[in-house]
Write an enzyme that holds these catalytic residues in place. Structure first.
Site, PDB file in Angstrom:
ATOM      1  N   GLN A   5       0.794  -1.085   0.332  1.00 42.25           N
ATOM      2  CA  GLN A   5       0.057   0.189  -0.123  1.00 42.25           C
ATOM      3  C   GLN A   5       0.558   1.211   0.395  1.00 42.25           C
ATOM      4  O   GLN A   5       1.824   1.662   1.135  1.00 42.25           O
ATOM      5  CB  GLN A   5      -1.400  -0.173   1.267  1.00 42.25           C
ATOM      6  CG  GLN A   5      -1.717   1.661   1.409  1.00 42.25           C
ATOM      7  CD  GLN A   5      -2.483   1.328   2.850  1.00 42.25           C
ATOM      8  OE1 GLN A   5      -2.965  -0.023   2.710  1.00 42.25           O
ATOM      9  NE2 GLN A   5      -3.040   1.842   2.993  1.00 42.25           N
ATOM     10  N   SER A  12       0.877   6.230   2.766  1.00 47.48           N
ATOM     11  CA  SER A  12       1.793   6.895   3.511  1.00 47.48           C
ATOM     12  C   SER A  12       3.172   8.113   3.187  1.00 47.48           C
ATOM     13  O   SER A  12       3.623   7.341   2.343  1.00 47.48           O
ATOM     14  CB  SER A  12       1.929   6.532   5.016  1.00 47.48           C
ATOM     15  OG  SER A  12       1.062   6.712   5.731  1.00 47.48           O
ATOM     16  N   GLU A  39     -10.986  -1.896   4.618  1.00 49.55           N
ATOM     17  CA  GLU A  39      -9.418  -1.878   5.928  1.00 49.55           C
ATOM     18  C   GLU A  39     -10.369  -2.506   7.309  1.00 49.55           C
ATOM     19  O   GLU A  39      -9.476  -3.260   8.532  1.00 49.55           O
ATOM     20  CB  GLU A  39      -8.875  -1.174   6.097  1.00 49.55           C
ATOM     21  CG  GLU A  39      -7.349  -1.481   6.922  1.00 49.55           C
ATOM     22  CD  GLU A  39      -6.471  -0.856   7.199  1.00 49.55           C
ATOM     23  OE1 GLU A  39      -5.117  -0.868   7.553  1.00 49.55           O
ATOM     24  OE2 GLU A  39      -6.743   0.652   6.981  1.00 49.55           O
ATOM     25  N   SER A  73      -3.779   7.551  13.096  1.00 46.40           N
ATOM     26  CA  SER A  73      -3.481   7.972  14.548  1.00 46.40           C
ATOM     27  C   SER A  73      -5.817   8.514  15.414  1.00 46.40           C
ATOM     28  O   SER A  73      -6.009   8.529  14.486  1.00 46.40           O
ATOM     29  CB  SER A  73      -2.698   9.200  14.753  1.00 46.40           C
ATOM     30  OG  SER A  73      -3.585  10.202  14.676  1.00 46.40           O
ATOM     31  N   GLU A 127      -5.364  11.028  17.377  1.00 49.75           N
ATOM     32  CA  GLU A 127      -5.960  11.950  17.475  1.00 49.75           C
ATOM     33  C   GLU A 127      -6.870  12.024  15.417  1.00 49.75           C
ATOM     34  O   GLU A 127      -7.755  12.763  15.676  1.00 49.75           O
ATOM     35  CB  GLU A 127      -4.665  13.037  16.805  1.00 49.75           C
ATOM     36  CG  GLU A 127      -3.844  13.304  17.990  1.00 49.75           C
ATOM     37  CD  GLU A 127      -3.614  11.864  18.556  1.00 49.75           C
ATOM     38  OE1 GLU A 127      -2.658  11.276  17.394  1.00 49.75           O
ATOM     39  OE2 GLU A 127      -2.254  11.978  19.402  1.00 49.75           O
TER      40      GLU A 127
END
Length: 398
Positions: A131, A134, A254, A377, A379
């Site tokens: 993947q 990021s 996912e 994350s 957050e």
């Protein structure tokens, strides 16, 4: 959601259990418990052969529609398979990104030609995927992707995408023949606009893969550099510039049924830790006993929430909120379990073996520190809940 097995589901559960008992033997028996978080490099080639053995017997892509090479099993039967697989302590799968993420994405968004080209290789575990989401400046903030791709002529009648940029934390890229890449294809575009979802071969001169060694000693994560890497013009999933919707669709997959197998794996870890606590006497400490009891109750809540999440599939906003809640719950629980393992084992947990040889509890503690970061994350999950579910004002961004 009815938590009891219907008669046909009980028969299916017995079928899965019997098959695993019959086939996790010989060389495959030695693979029990291998792989998984923090241990993805463990017996990789042998686990790959196990995955292909599953494929030859029809146990891969079981939830895919029959017309796409799957078995079209019901949601309850998919849950049963993953639960029994985890209970059998079968080895961690090596084809998760292809089978559970990209395959369903191609079924939902891909062209018939893309489906015919890639789905058989995924189902047979003949082509592995990684993947490319990021980046150094776009981890949890995925809309900040800076990797670029442009269409160029590759002949009198053909075109290709040329990709330049960098991806990071790319799991198992060193074993993968293909990578699905979120890239910016409209110059000057910002945030989630102007992105495209590209399928790119990794075995080419323009792709460099560098391993990232972690505290656990493993290097399943990688940096991937694209320098004029190329892929065919028709290997864009969805419309060019509309890749954000495809990328978000993939992230929805996912949080699928395989998470139920994850919960069974967590249960096995907690039960093993309880045995350690009984054996070394730490269970007699009321604080330790209370924390272990709390972990037991919380894990059951996580399992029931996962079942509720699956029952809500198709209810868009509920699904978004449920997926974020699920990620927050299991990530925090597992990280806390790693901390609890250190408490239970006491000073013994502070010493590594020769050559920094970590035991399973030390590896769990170190790797689980990342649980609340990767895959979105904490957050970011809280922002999703606040903005998209509760309707609160958006967080100020520079």
């Amino acid at each position: 959601m009815d938590l009891t097995d219907a008669p046909e589901d009980r028969a299916f559960r017995a079928e899965v259990r019997a098959w695993l008992e019959d086939h996790l033997v010989g060389d495959f028996a030695a693979l029990k418990g291998l792989g998984g978080s923090g241990k993805d490099l463990e017996a990789h080639d042998e686990r790959l052969e196990w995955d292909r053995h599953l494929a030859r017997h029809g146990w891969t892509c079981i939830g895919w529609p029959v017309e796409h090479g799957g078995r079209g099993l019901s949601l309850s039967q998919q849950v049963i398979f993953h639960e029994e697989y985890a209970r059998a302590n079968a080895p961690a799968r090596v084809n998760h990104l292809g089978e559970e993420l990209l395959g369903p994405t191609l079924i939902a968004f891909g062209t018939p030609e893309q489906q015919q080209r890639f789905l058989p290789g995924i189902r047979a575990v003949e082509e592995l995927w990684c993947q490319g989401y990021s980046e150094p400046g776009a981890g949890s903030d995925l809309a900040n992707v800076q990797t670029k791709a442009r269409l160029v002529s590759a002949g009198s009648t053909t075109q290709e995408w040329v990709i330049d940029g960098q991806k990071v934390w790319t799991s198992l890229a060193q074993f993968s023949e293909w990578i699905f890449v979120l890239a910016r294809t409209e110059p000057g575009s910002q945030r989630h606009h102007g992105l495209s979802f590209l399928l790119v071969p990794t075995r080419q001169e323009g792709v460099e893969i560098r391993g990232i060694e972690q505290l656990t000693g493993g290097a399943e994560f990688n940096e991937v550099f694209f320098t004029a890497a190329r892929t065919e013009a028709d290997l864009v999933v969805g419309e060019p510039g509309q890749g954000w919707a495809v990328a978000m669709g993939l992230l929805g997959f996912e949080r699928g049924v395989s998470t139920l197998g994850q919960q069974v794996g967590f249960r096995r870890e907690l039960d093993a830790l309880l045995e350690v606590a009984r054996g070394n006497g730490s269970l007699d400490d009321p604080v330790v006993r209370d924390r272990l009891a709390r972990a037991d109750v919380e894990l059951e809540v996580i399992r029931l929430n996962a079942l509720r999440t699956l029952s809500q599939q198709g209810e868009a906003e509920q699904s978004v909120g449920s997926a974020s809640v699920a990620k927050l719950l299991w990530a925090t629980w597992h990280r806390t379990l790693g901390e609890l393992a250190m408490l239970v084992r006491g000073t013994e947990a502070l010493t590594a073996g020769p050559g920094y040889d970590l035991d399973p509890w030390q590896r769990l503690f170190l790797f689980s520190r990342a649980d609340t970061i990767y895959g979105g994350s904490d957050e970011v999950q809280r922002n999703i809940l606040a903005e998209r579910v509760l309707g609160l004002p958006k967080e100020a961004r520079a």
